[in-house]
Write a protein that holds these residues in place. Structure first.
Motif, PDB file in Angstrom:
ATOM      1  N   THR A 110       0.850  -1.190   0.000  1.00  0.00           N
ATOM      2  CA  THR A 110       0.000   0.000   0.000  1.00  0.00           C
ATOM      3  C   THR A 110       0.881   1.234   0.000  1.00  0.00           C
ATOM      4  N   PRO A 111       0.292   2.417  -0.406  1.00  0.00           N
ATOM      5  CA  PRO A 111       1.083   3.652  -0.389  1.00  0.00           C
ATOM      6  C   PRO A 111       1.659   3.946   0.980  1.00  0.00           C
ATOM      7  N   GLY A 112       1.027   3.495   2.018  1.00  0.00           N
ATOM      8  CA  GLY A 112       1.560   3.729   3.359  1.00  0.00           C
ATOM      9  C   GLY A 112       2.685   2.796   3.715  1.00  0.00           C
TER      10      GLY A 112
ATOM     11  N   LEU B 135      -0.756 -11.417  -4.263  1.00  0.00           N
ATOM     12  CA  LEU B 135      -1.324 -11.018  -5.545  1.00  0.00           C
ATOM     13  C   LEU B 135      -1.692 -12.267  -6.319  1.00  0.00           C
ATOM     14  N   ARG B 136      -2.969 -12.404  -6.665  1.00  0.00           N
ATOM     15  CA  ARG B 136      -3.455 -13.601  -7.333  1.00  0.00           C
ATOM     16  C   ARG B 136      -3.922 -13.306  -8.769  1.00  0.00           C
ATOM     17  N   SER B 137      -4.050 -12.024  -9.096  1.00  0.00           N
ATOM     18  CA  SER B 137      -4.505 -11.675 -10.444  1.00  0.00           C
ATOM     19  C   SER B 137      -3.828 -10.377 -10.875  1.00  0.00           C
ATOM     20  N   THR B 138      -3.591 -10.233 -12.196  1.00  0.00           N
ATOM     21  CA  THR B 138      -2.957  -9.020 -12.711  1.00  0.00           C
ATOM     22  C   THR B 138      -3.832  -7.819 -12.498  1.00  0.00           C
ATOM     23  N   SER B 139      -5.098  -8.103 -12.384  1.00  0.00           N
ATOM     24  CA  SER B 139      -6.020  -6.987 -12.152  1.00  0.00           C
ATOM     25  C   SER B 139      -5.803  -6.346 -10.789  1.00  0.00           C
ATOM     26  N   GLN B 140      -5.134  -7.092  -9.932  1.00  0.00           N
ATOM     27  CA  GLN B 140      -4.898  -6.573  -8.585  1.00  0.00           C
ATOM     28  C   GLN B 140      -3.654  -5.661  -8.558  1.00  0.00           C
ATOM     29  N   ALA B 141      -2.903  -5.597  -9.671  1.00  0.00           N
ATOM     30  CA  ALA B 141      -1.666  -4.787  -9.717  1.00  0.00           C
ATOM     31  C   ALA B 141      -1.765  -3.782 -10.878  1.00  0.00           C
ATOM     32  N   PRO B 142      -2.416  -2.661 -10.728  1.00  0.00           N
ATOM     33  CA  PRO B 142      -2.505  -1.654 -11.778  1.00  0.00           C
ATOM     34  C   PRO B 142      -1.113  -1.058 -12.033  1.00  0.00           C
ATOM     35  N   PRO B 143      -0.923  -0.406 -13.156  1.00  0.00           N
ATOM     36  CA  PRO B 143       0.384   0.189 -13.402  1.00  0.00           C
ATOM     37  C   PRO B 143       0.755   1.188 -12.316  1.00  0.00           C
ATOM     38  N   GLY B 144       1.957   1.102 -11.922  1.00  0.00           N
ATOM     39  CA  GLY B 144       2.476   2.017 -10.882  1.00  0.00           C
ATOM     40  C   GLY B 144       2.316   1.487  -9.477  1.00  0.00           C
ATOM     41  N   ALA B 145       1.709   0.289  -9.355  1.00  0.00           N
ATOM     42  CA  ALA B 145       1.536  -0.273  -7.996  1.00  0.00           C
ATOM     43  C   ALA B 145       2.866  -0.825  -7.494  1.00  0.00           C
ATOM     44  N   PHE B 146       3.096  -0.631  -6.251  1.00  0.00           N
ATOM     45  CA  PHE B 146       4.303  -1.181  -5.617  1.00  0.00           C
ATOM     46  C   PHE B 146       4.021  -2.606  -5.170  1.00  0.00           C
ATOM     47  N   LEU B 147       4.934  -3.461  -5.497  1.00  0.00           N
ATOM     48  CA  LEU B 147       4.766  -4.876  -5.194  1.00  0.00           C
ATOM     49  C   LEU B 147       5.978  -5.376  -4.401  1.00  0.00           C
ATOM     50  N   ARG B 148       5.731  -6.365  -3.586  1.00  0.00           N
ATOM     51  CA  ARG B 148       6.796  -7.029  -2.834  1.00  0.00           C
ATOM     52  C   ARG B 148       6.855  -8.467  -3.312  1.00  0.00           C
ATOM     53  N   VAL B 149       8.041  -8.831  -3.855  1.00  0.00           N
ATOM     54  CA  VAL B 149       8.205 -10.158  -4.425  1.00  0.00           C
ATOM     55  C   VAL B 149       9.157 -10.933  -3.530  1.00  0.00           C
ATOM     56  N   ARG B 150       8.657 -12.095  -3.022  1.00  0.00           N
ATOM     57  CA  ARG B 150       9.449 -12.957  -2.118  1.00  0.00           C
ATOM     58  C   ARG B 150       9.893 -14.174  -2.906  1.00  0.00           C
ATOM     59  N   VAL B 151      11.214 -14.366  -2.870  1.00  0.00           N
ATOM     60  CA  VAL B 151      11.798 -15.521  -3.516  1.00  0.00           C
ATOM     61  C   VAL B 151      12.448 -16.377  -2.449  1.00  0.00           C
ATOM     62  N   ALA B 152      13.176 -17.433  -2.842  1.00  0.00           N
ATOM     63  CA  ALA B 152      13.720 -18.390  -1.887  1.00  0.00           C
ATOM     64  C   ALA B 152      14.726 -17.758  -0.964  1.00  0.00           C
ATOM     65  N   ASP B 153      15.566 -16.833  -1.475  1.00  0.00           N
ATOM     66  CA  ASP B 153      16.627 -16.320  -0.618  1.00  0.00           C
ATOM     67  C   ASP B 153      16.426 -14.872  -0.229  1.00  0.00           C
ATOM     68  N   GLY B 154      15.200 -14.299  -0.436  1.00  0.00           N
ATOM     69  CA  GLY B 154      14.963 -12.923   0.001  1.00  0.00           C
ATOM     70  C   GLY B 154      13.760 -12.319  -0.688  1.00  0.00           C
ATOM     71  N   THR B 155      13.664 -10.972  -0.674  1.00  0.00           N
ATOM     72  CA  THR B 155      12.536 -10.264  -1.256  1.00  0.00           C
ATOM     73  C   THR B 155      13.065  -9.095  -2.086  1.00  0.00           C
ATOM     74  N   VAL B 156      12.261  -8.712  -3.081  1.00  0.00           N
ATOM     75  CA  VAL B 156      12.554  -7.537  -3.907  1.00  0.00           C
ATOM     76  C   VAL B 156      11.293  -6.703  -4.004  1.00  0.00           C
ATOM     77  N   HIS B 157      11.462  -5.456  -4.226  1.00  0.00           N
ATOM     78  CA  HIS B 157      10.332  -4.533  -4.391  1.00  0.00           C
ATOM     79  C   HIS B 157      10.331  -4.060  -5.841  1.00  0.00           C
ATOM     80  N   VAL B 158       9.224  -4.121  -6.479  1.00  0.00           N
ATOM     81  CA  VAL B 158       9.071  -3.747  -7.891  1.00  0.00           C
ATOM     82  C   VAL B 158       7.894  -2.834  -8.040  1.00  0.00           C
ATOM     83  N   VAL B 159       7.839  -2.184  -9.263  1.00  0.00           N
ATOM     84  CA  VAL B 159       6.706  -1.314  -9.600  1.00  0.00           C
ATOM     85  C   VAL B 159       6.097  -1.879 -10.869  1.00  0.00           C
ATOM     86  N   ALA B 160       4.789  -2.034 -10.855  1.00  0.00           N
ATOM     87  CA  ALA B 160       4.069  -2.576 -12.013  1.00  0.00           C
ATOM     88  C   ALA B 160       3.889  -1.486 -13.032  1.00  0.00           C
TER      89      ALA B 160
END
Length: 433
Positions: free
Chosen positions: A370-372, A379-404
């Motif tokens: 969230t902006p806060g 996230l289960r659907s692309t509709s849940q990530a509009p362009p410009g949304a901040f996302l947190r991606v968790r992988v096996a050895d850590g996490t990354v933050h991306v923008v849609a």
């Protein structure tokens, strides 16, 4: 005119009293009187005989005058029982009373026996012969009261046999007349004296054998009633075995002879000593028998396994306890091993099915931020990530933050913080730091 009564102011002279007594006695008329002759005086050459008639049951007597011929015809002697007919006469000059007798009848043996039988029926009807009222003499009396004739064979028999059986026997002897007119009063007095003596525990009436007339006092009604009323047990030892005066039926114990009374009034010291010895032997045998029986019982108990080897059962039970404890330990160990294996399998399945294993195979978990700065759901659907949304991606050895961002084909694109892009549906976002 009636004669005035006597008073201190008007006393009667002696002659008046004598005359009145004379008149009263004359009005009595002729009487029949029974009694026992105690004194007899029939002097030769006289026509009148003088007799004294006594009541054997009471201390009372009466003077008689009778024709000498009548007395001599019957051959009366002192002690004879008679029935006389006469008229009482009072002599005013001498102040004496006499019975002028004109007929005398001597009481024969048959009449005496008949009178004894009448008294016997009377006493029996009153319950004086009832066995239930008789008392048992004491086993060993403190002192024995003996009523008997002075220096008589009966006294000697009683004392000799009693002392022969029990040398320590104590007696209180009262000597009385055992026949004749004075027998009954003396015996009554002796009975009363002994009955009142607290040391006397039993009373013996003893007399040797004799004729019916000699034993007559012991069938007297007054004596029988006195014996029945005694508080002290009374033993009767009158005459020989065939003799049976009425006092035998009233007494508490009838003895056949004075010798028998001496044997029954006290126990035999030799017999009692022998009885004590026998009882002691019986007690000793009984005690020995009981000790032997208890000894055998103890021996039998000692031969039982539990007492012969008291540690054996404990050792066997200890082995049972050890065996059961080992079985319990193995059962617990097997259960723990089984549960541990199950837990390991479950852990393996959980590891296999868990998100970490999935991430290790190249998958990632994308969450919306969230902006806060708060991390939202997966996230289960692309509709849940509009362009410009901040996302947190968790992988096996850590996490990354991306923008849609949106893709050229209209699909959203995902870029990381360095501006690298990837299309949705690729092999996942590139790992970042």
């Amino acid at each position: 005119m009636a004669e005035e009564r006597s008073s201190p102011e008007n006393p009667w002279p002696v002659r008046t009293v004598a005359r009145k007594i004379f008149d009263w006695i004359n009005r009595l008329g002729d009487v029949w009187v029974e009694g026992q002759v105690t004194q007899l005086s029939a002097r030769p050459g006289t026509s009148t005989a003088f007799l004294t008639l006594r009541d054997p049951s009471a201390d009372m007597s009466m003077q008689l005058t009778a024709p000498v011929g009548v007395v001599r015809e019957l051959q009366l002697t002192e002690g004879s029982r008679v029935v006389v007919h006469g008229k009482p006469h009072f002599y005013p000059n001498r102040g004496t009373l006499s019975l002028r007798v004109d007929e005398i009848r001597q009481v024969g043996i048959g009449e005496l026996l008949a009178r004894i039988e009448r008294v016997k029926k009377l006493l029996a009807a009153e319950g004086l012969f009832d066995p239930r009222r008789k008392r048992r003499p004491p086993f060993l009396p403190n002192k024995i009261g003996l009523v008997t004739g002075r220096t008589s064979a009966a006294e000697r028999d009683v004392l000799t046999n009693a002392h022969a059986r029990w040398p320590g026997a104590r007696f209180r002897v009262v000597n009385v007349a055992v026949q004749g007119v004075s027998a009954v009063p003396q015996i009554l007095t002796a009975l009363s004296t002994l009955d009142q003596d607290s040391e006397v525990d039993v009373i013996v009436l003893a007399r040797g054998g004799g004729s019916v007339e000699d034993l007559l006092p012991f069938s007297d009604e007054a004596l029988c009633r006195a014996v029945a009323s005694c508080r002290t047990p009374v033993l009767s030892a009158i005459g020989h075995e065939p003799d049976s005066p009425l006092v035998d039926h009233v007494a508490d114990v009838r003895c056949s002879t004075p010798t028998d009374a001496g044997k029954r009034v006290v126990p035999d010291v030799a017999e009692e000593t022998q009885r004590v010895r026998q009882m002691r032997d019986r007690g000793r045998r009984a005690l020995h028998g009981w000790v032997d029986r208890e000894h055998r019982l103890l021996a039998s108990l000692r031969t039982r396994p539990v007492l012969a080897d008291p540690h054996g059962p404990l050792d066997r039970r200890a082995e049972d306890v050890d065996r059961l404890r080992e079985r319990a330990r193995r059962a617990v160990r097997n259960r723990l091993d089984s549960e541990a294996a199950g837990l390991t399998a479950t852990r393996a399945r959980l590891t296999t099915l868990g998100p970490a294993a999935t991430l290790a195979r190249g998958y990632a978990v994308v969450q919306l931020v969230t902006p806060g700065g708060e991390v939202g759901g997966v996230l289960r659907s692309t509709s849940q990530a509009p362009p410009g949304a901040f996302l947190r991606v968790r992988v096996a050895d850590g996490t990354v933050h991306v923008v849609a961002i949106g893709g050229g084909d209209g699909r959203p694109m995902i870029t990381d913080e360095h501006g690298h892009r990837s299309e949705e549906g690729g092999g996942g976002a590139e790992p970042g730091t």
